[in-house]
Design an enzyme around this catalytic site. Structure first.
Site, mmCIF file in Angstrom:
data_model
loop_
_atom_site.group_PDB
_atom_site.id
_atom_site.type_symbol
_atom_site.label_atom_id
_atom_site.label_comp_id
_atom_site.label_asym_id
_atom_site.label_seq_id
_atom_site.Cartn_x
_atom_site.Cartn_y
_atom_site.Cartn_z
ATOM 1 C CB ILE A 1 -1.114 0.051 1.193
ATOM 2 C CG1 ILE A 1 -2.285 -0.875 0.672
ATOM 3 C CG2 ILE A 1 -1.513 1.306 1.184
ATOM 4 C CD1 ILE A 1 -2.469 -1.809 2.585
ATOM 5 C CG ASP B 1 10.455 1.079 3.869
ATOM 6 O OD1 ASP B 1 9.243 0.713 3.543
ATOM 7 O OD2 ASP B 1 11.099 0.075 3.725
ATOM 8 C CG ASN C 1 1.253 2.159 4.853
ATOM 9 O OD1 ASN C 1 0.045 1.731 4.427
ATOM 10 N ND2 ASN C 1 2.350 1.849 4.594
ATOM 11 C CE1 TYR D 1 -2.845 -5.400 11.072
ATOM 12 C CE2 TYR D 1 -4.451 -5.531 10.483
ATOM 13 C CZ TYR D 1 -3.442 -5.348 10.281
ATOM 14 O OH TYR D 1 -3.698 -4.657 9.186
#
Length: 253
Positions: free
Chosen positions: A19, A38, A81, A146
């Site tokens: 995503i 990242d 994200n 989660y």
């Protein structure tokens, strides 16, 4: 559509795959100057800018955000994200795994947003979009940890929206259903019957298929855009109808 974000800058965490990468590429296509944070940004290609950062390390985050803002000339859009998954009931994960997942999925958003706030406050079009999940609003089996983390993200999004609306910073989140990402692919590969497991995931969504990363990216791009200037404190479901539709079973042949 290619100029809707022209002149704006964007920072996407976890933007080297799935995503995040789809979102970074779409924001760039729409005219934004985009940087990606990242753990391993090696897959990031120009015109995207890649920066190494670990959202669980505050010093790493602050350093990367500062360098990002320096190179971009500021930050208008932040897409939180970066995240990680977890499977199992409350009995299946030790405390250490709970701490790890919450550290990435919840505190990661806190750290990056905190570092980006000084730059967002200077923007005339400041927007934050958090990647949440349908797991925040629907009880899914084998997703206790989660789901807890994403429920926290949903509540955090609303609180952030209230805190910063008078500073001109909009805060929203997207709630994807099951998305065809590398993480989901690994879950399927580990299943006893990957074909049957994929069919079950497809069937869980009224559209009969997994959500694509590009569809989630399109929702994020809308929420990040000045076109959504009156939208804040909103969770936008991108879930194939899973949250709101209750279909009758199909007739048996």
């Amino acid at each position: 559509m290619t100029s809707t974000l022209a002149g704006l800058t964007a920072l996407v965490t976890g933007g080297a795959s799935g995503i995040g990468l789809a979102t970074a590429e779409l924001l760039s296509e729409y005219g934004a100057d985009v940087a990606v944070l990242d753990l391993d940004p090696a897959a990031v290609r120009a015109p995207l800018r890649g920066f190494t950062a670990d959202v669980t390390d505050d010093d790493s985050v602050r350093s990367a955000v500062e360098e990002t803002a320096r190179q971009l000339g500021g930050i208008d859009i932040l897409v939180n994200n970066a995240g990680t998954g977890a499977a199992g009931t409350v009995a299946d994960n030790p405390d250490e795994e709970w701490a790890r997942v919450l550290d990435v999925n919840v505190l990661g958003i806190v750290r990056v947003t905190r570092a980006a706030l000084p730059y967002l406050r200077r923007s005339a079009h400041a927007a934050v979009v958090n990647t949440c999940s349908i797991a925040a609003t629907a009880g899914l089996p084998q997703r206790a940890l989660y789901s807890a983390s994403k429920g926290a993200v949903l509540s955090l999004t609303l609180a952030m929206a209230a805190d910063h609306v008078r500073e001109g910073i909009r805060v929203n989140c997207v709630n994807p259903g099951t998305v065809d990402t590398p993480w989901v692919g690994r879950l399927l590969d580990a299943a006893a019957d990957p074909v049957a497991e994929r069919a079950a995931l497809n069937g869980r969504q009224p559209t009969g298929r997994l959500v694509t990363a590009q569809e989630v990216a399109a929702a994020i791009a809308y929420l990040a855009s000045p076109a959504a200037g009156s939208t804040t404190g909103t969770a936008l479901a991108v879930d194939g109808g899973m949250a709101g539709l209750r279909l009758r079973p199909e007739p048996q042949a």
